[in-house]
Design a protein around this motif. Structure first.
Motif, PDB file in Angstrom:
ATOM      1  N   ALA A  10      -3.839  -3.720 -10.323  1.00 34.68           N
ATOM      2  CA  ALA A  10      -4.516  -2.784  -9.756  1.00 34.68           C
ATOM      3  C   ALA A  10      -4.451  -2.702  -8.198  1.00 34.68           C
ATOM      4  O   ALA A  10      -4.360  -1.579  -7.555  1.00 34.68           O
ATOM      5  CB  ALA A  10      -6.138  -3.003 -10.021  1.00 34.68           C
ATOM      6  N   ARG A  11      -4.140  -3.966  -7.621  1.00 39.02           N
ATOM      7  CA  ARG A  11      -4.044  -4.132  -6.110  1.00 39.02           C
ATOM      8  C   ARG A  11      -2.709  -3.454  -5.725  1.00 39.02           C
ATOM      9  O   ARG A  11      -2.518  -2.798  -4.792  1.00 39.02           O
ATOM     10  CB  ARG A  11      -4.216  -5.482  -5.825  1.00 39.02           C
ATOM     11  N   LYS A  12      -1.922  -3.663  -6.519  1.00 38.86           N
ATOM     12  CA  LYS A  12      -0.262  -3.094  -6.450  1.00 38.86           C
ATOM     13  C   LYS A  12      -0.261  -1.762  -6.638  1.00 38.86           C
ATOM     14  O   LYS A  12       0.156  -1.102  -5.699  1.00 38.86           O
ATOM     15  CB  LYS A  12       0.515  -3.671  -7.461  1.00 38.86           C
ATOM     16  N   TYR A  13      -1.055  -1.190  -7.413  1.00 39.66           N
ATOM     17  CA  TYR A  13      -1.205   0.327  -7.662  1.00 39.66           C
ATOM     18  C   TYR A  13      -1.920   0.865  -6.551  1.00 39.66           C
ATOM     19  O   TYR A  13      -1.389   1.769  -5.681  1.00 39.66           O
ATOM     20  CB  TYR A  13      -1.973   0.790  -8.736  1.00 39.66           C
ATOM     21  N   LEU A  14      -2.907   0.057  -5.984  1.00 39.87           N
ATOM     22  CA  LEU A  14      -3.590   0.865  -4.683  1.00 39.87           C
ATOM     23  C   LEU A  14      -2.668   0.618  -3.370  1.00 39.87           C
ATOM     24  O   LEU A  14      -2.683   1.474  -2.410  1.00 39.87           O
ATOM     25  CB  LEU A  14      -4.948   0.175  -4.438  1.00 39.87           C
ATOM     26  N   MET A  15      -2.107  -0.521  -3.314  1.00 38.96           N
ATOM     27  CA  MET A  15      -1.017  -0.338  -2.100  1.00 38.96           C
ATOM     28  C   MET A  15      -0.143   0.599  -2.058  1.00 38.96           C
ATOM     29  O   MET A  15       0.231   1.224  -1.067  1.00 38.96           O
ATOM     30  CB  MET A  15      -0.242  -1.856  -2.174  1.00 38.96           C
ATOM     31  N   GLU A  16       0.457   0.928  -3.119  1.00 46.06           N
ATOM     32  CA  GLU A  16       1.619   2.094  -3.344  1.00 46.06           C
ATOM     33  C   GLU A  16       1.058   3.442  -3.144  1.00 46.06           C
ATOM     34  O   GLU A  16       1.459   4.003  -2.289  1.00 46.06           O
ATOM     35  CB  GLU A  16       2.121   2.100  -4.991  1.00 46.06           C
ATOM     36  N   GLN A  17      -0.298   3.498  -3.740  1.00 49.39           N
ATOM     37  CA  GLN A  17      -0.974   4.894  -3.156  1.00 49.39           C
ATOM     38  C   GLN A  17      -1.334   4.739  -1.687  1.00 49.39           C
ATOM     39  O   GLN A  17      -1.147   6.005  -1.111  1.00 49.39           O
ATOM     40  CB  GLN A  17      -2.279   4.899  -4.061  1.00 49.39           C
ATOM     41  N   MET A  18      -1.714   3.775  -1.109  1.00 53.74           N
ATOM     42  CA  MET A  18      -1.912   3.648   0.399  1.00 53.74           C
ATOM     43  C   MET A  18      -0.807   4.091   0.990  1.00 53.74           C
ATOM     44  O   MET A  18      -0.750   4.941   1.921  1.00 53.74           O
ATOM     45  CB  MET A  18      -2.461   2.436   0.742  1.00 53.74           C
ATOM     46  N   ASP A  19       0.515   3.613   0.796  1.00 58.05           N
ATOM     47  CA  ASP A  19       1.748   3.838   1.440  1.00 58.05           C
ATOM     48  C   ASP A  19       1.874   5.289   1.350  1.00 58.05           C
ATOM     49  O   ASP A  19       2.415   5.721   2.439  1.00 58.05           O
ATOM     50  CB  ASP A  19       2.970   3.147   0.793  1.00 58.05           C
ATOM     51  N   ARG A  20       1.676   5.981   0.155  1.00 59.30           N
ATOM     52  CA  ARG A  20       2.054   7.307  -0.153  1.00 59.30           C
ATOM     53  C   ARG A  20       1.077   8.277   0.720  1.00 59.30           C
ATOM     54  O   ARG A  20       1.585   9.155   1.221  1.00 59.30           O
ATOM     55  CB  ARG A  20       1.990   7.684  -1.476  1.00 59.30           C
ATOM     56  N   PHE A  21      -0.112   7.955   0.660  1.00 59.22           N
ATOM     57  CA  PHE A  21      -1.458   8.627   1.134  1.00 59.22           C
ATOM     58  C   PHE A  21      -0.870   8.564   3.044  1.00 59.22           C
ATOM     59  O   PHE A  21      -1.005   9.703   3.523  1.00 59.22           O
ATOM     60  CB  PHE A  21      -2.773   7.938   1.005  1.00 59.22           C
ATOM     61  N   LEU A  22      -0.543   7.477   3.452  1.00 56.63           N
ATOM     62  CA  LEU A  22      -0.565   7.210   5.094  1.00 56.63           C
ATOM     63  C   LEU A  22       0.811   7.968   5.408  1.00 56.63           C
ATOM     64  O   LEU A  22       0.982   8.083   6.552  1.00 56.63           O
ATOM     65  CB  LEU A  22      -0.901   5.862   5.202  1.00 56.63           C
ATOM     66  N   SER A  23       1.662   7.952   4.546  1.00 56.69           N
ATOM     67  CA  SER A  23       3.136   8.502   4.956  1.00 56.69           C
ATOM     68  C   SER A  23       2.965  10.143   4.726  1.00 56.69           C
ATOM     69  O   SER A  23       4.177  10.699   4.794  1.00 56.69           O
ATOM     70  CB  SER A  23       3.942   7.682   4.309  1.00 56.69           C
ATOM     71  N   GLY A  24       2.027  10.592   4.089  1.00 56.31           N
ATOM     72  CA  GLY A  24       2.132  12.159   4.009  1.00 56.31           C
ATOM     73  C   GLY A  24       2.853  12.635   2.826  1.00 56.31           C
ATOM     74  O   GLY A  24       2.964  13.755   2.440  1.00 56.31           O
ATOM     75  N   GLN A  25       3.206  11.525   1.688  1.00 59.56           N
ATOM     76  CA  GLN A  25       3.571  11.815   0.505  1.00 59.56           C
ATOM     77  C   GLN A  25       2.581  12.320  -0.539  1.00 59.56           C
ATOM     78  O   GLN A  25       1.600  12.072  -0.206  1.00 59.56           O
ATOM     79  CB  GLN A  25       4.449  10.643  -0.040  1.00 59.56           C
ATOM     80  N   ASP A  26       3.158  12.804  -1.724  1.00 57.52           N
ATOM     81  CA  ASP A  26       2.077  12.960  -2.737  1.00 57.52           C
ATOM     82  C   ASP A  26       1.570  11.562  -3.291  1.00 57.52           C
ATOM     83  O   ASP A  26       2.193  10.873  -3.459  1.00 57.52           O
ATOM     84  CB  ASP A  26       2.764  13.608  -3.983  1.00 57.52           C
ATOM     85  N   TYR A  27       0.166  11.808  -3.414  1.00 56.45           N
ATOM     86  CA  TYR A  27      -0.405  10.646  -3.962  1.00 56.45           C
ATOM     87  C   TYR A  27      -1.470  11.082  -5.238  1.00 56.45           C
ATOM     88  O   TYR A  27      -1.849  12.184  -5.271  1.00 56.45           O
ATOM     89  CB  TYR A  27      -1.338   9.802  -2.713  1.00 56.45           C
ATOM     90  N   ASP A  28      -1.873   9.949  -5.866  1.00 56.34           N
ATOM     91  CA  ASP A  28      -2.690  10.355  -7.147  1.00 56.34           C
ATOM     92  C   ASP A  28      -4.148  10.728  -6.586  1.00 56.34           C
ATOM     93  O   ASP A  28      -4.552  10.172  -5.443  1.00 56.34           O
ATOM     94  CB  ASP A  28      -2.944   9.070  -7.746  1.00 56.34           C
ATOM     95  N   GLN A  29      -4.422  11.919  -7.026  1.00 58.94           N
ATOM     96  CA  GLN A  29      -6.078  12.206  -6.848  1.00 58.94           C
ATOM     97  C   GLN A  29      -7.009  11.476  -8.037  1.00 58.94           C
ATOM     98  O   GLN A  29      -6.596  11.297  -9.051  1.00 58.94           O
ATOM     99  CB  GLN A  29      -5.981  13.803  -6.999  1.00 58.94           C
ATOM    100  N   ALA A  30      -8.240  11.515  -7.680  1.00 53.64           N
ATOM    101  CA  ALA A  30      -9.221  10.980  -8.565  1.00 53.64           C
ATOM    102  C   ALA A  30      -9.424  12.156  -9.316  1.00 53.64           C
ATOM    103  O   ALA A  30     -10.019  13.113  -8.952  1.00 53.64           O
ATOM    104  CB  ALA A  30     -10.557  10.467  -7.659  1.00 53.64           C
ATOM    105  N   GLU A  31      -9.258  11.780 -10.607  1.00 50.65           N
ATOM    106  CA  GLU A  31      -9.500  12.818 -11.653  1.00 50.65           C
ATOM    107  C   GLU A  31     -11.233  13.372 -11.604  1.00 50.65           C
ATOM    108  O   GLU A  31     -11.780  12.435 -11.572  1.00 50.65           O
ATOM    109  CB  GLU A  31      -9.087  12.482 -12.988  1.00 50.65           C
ATOM    110  N   GLY A  32     -11.517  14.515 -11.714  1.00 47.46           N
ATOM    111  CA  GLY A  32     -12.781  14.858 -11.769  1.00 47.46           C
ATOM    112  C   GLY A  32     -13.382  14.929 -10.220  1.00 47.46           C
ATOM    113  O   GLY A  32     -14.584  15.139 -10.279  1.00 47.46           O
ATOM    114  N   TYR A  33     -12.671  14.638  -9.202  1.00 45.93           N
ATOM    115  CA  TYR A  33     -13.201  14.624  -7.843  1.00 45.93           C
ATOM    116  C   TYR A  33     -12.838  15.778  -7.452  1.00 45.93           C
ATOM    117  O   TYR A  33     -11.428  16.160  -7.281  1.00 45.93           O
ATOM    118  CB  TYR A  33     -12.634  13.691  -7.079  1.00 45.93           C
ATOM    119  N   VAL A  34     -13.515  16.935  -6.766  1.00 44.77           N
ATOM    120  CA  VAL A  34     -13.334  18.026  -6.170  1.00 44.77           C
ATOM    121  C   VAL A  34     -13.703  17.890  -4.666  1.00 44.77           C
ATOM    122  O   VAL A  34     -14.868  17.723  -4.715  1.00 44.77           O
ATOM    123  CB  VAL A  34     -14.187  19.106  -6.930  1.00 44.77           C
TER     124      VAL A  34
END
Length: 88
Positions: A62-86
């Motif tokens: 879970a920590r590894k997943y979040l680090m990967e998502q953080m890197d993607r988010f902060l560098s302007g790449q596509d990142y996972d959305q929270a399903e059900g979040y609008v």
């Protein structure tokens, strides 16, 4: 006057963080290259991901997943959305 950084996510000069969010090179990179705005947006998004996906922070995967998502988010790449979040 607050310090500014050239934000990697928004590709513009914006207010920087007051201190590195983590120790070591990762924290220094974020401090040097990520705006306070982008970091605060990541913090909110990270919380949504943890809640929506029921992540356990003691789980290394879970920590590894979040680090990967953080890197993607902060560098302007596509990142996972929270399903059900609008976004509002």
């Amino acid at each position: 006057m607050p310090r500014t950084v050239h934000c990697r996510k928004y590709d513009q000069e914006l207010e920087g963080l007051e201190k590195a969010p983590y120790p070591g090179p990762k924290g220094q990179d974020i401090y040097d290259n990520v705006s306070k705005q982008a970091w605060e947006e990541w913090q909110a998004h990270q919380t949504r991901l943890i809640n929506e996906k029921h992540l356990t922070m003691t789980d290394p995967a879970a920590r590894k997943y979040l680090m990967e998502q953080m890197d993607r988010f902060l560098s302007g790449q596509d990142y996972d959305q929270a399903e059900g979040y609008v976004p509002e």
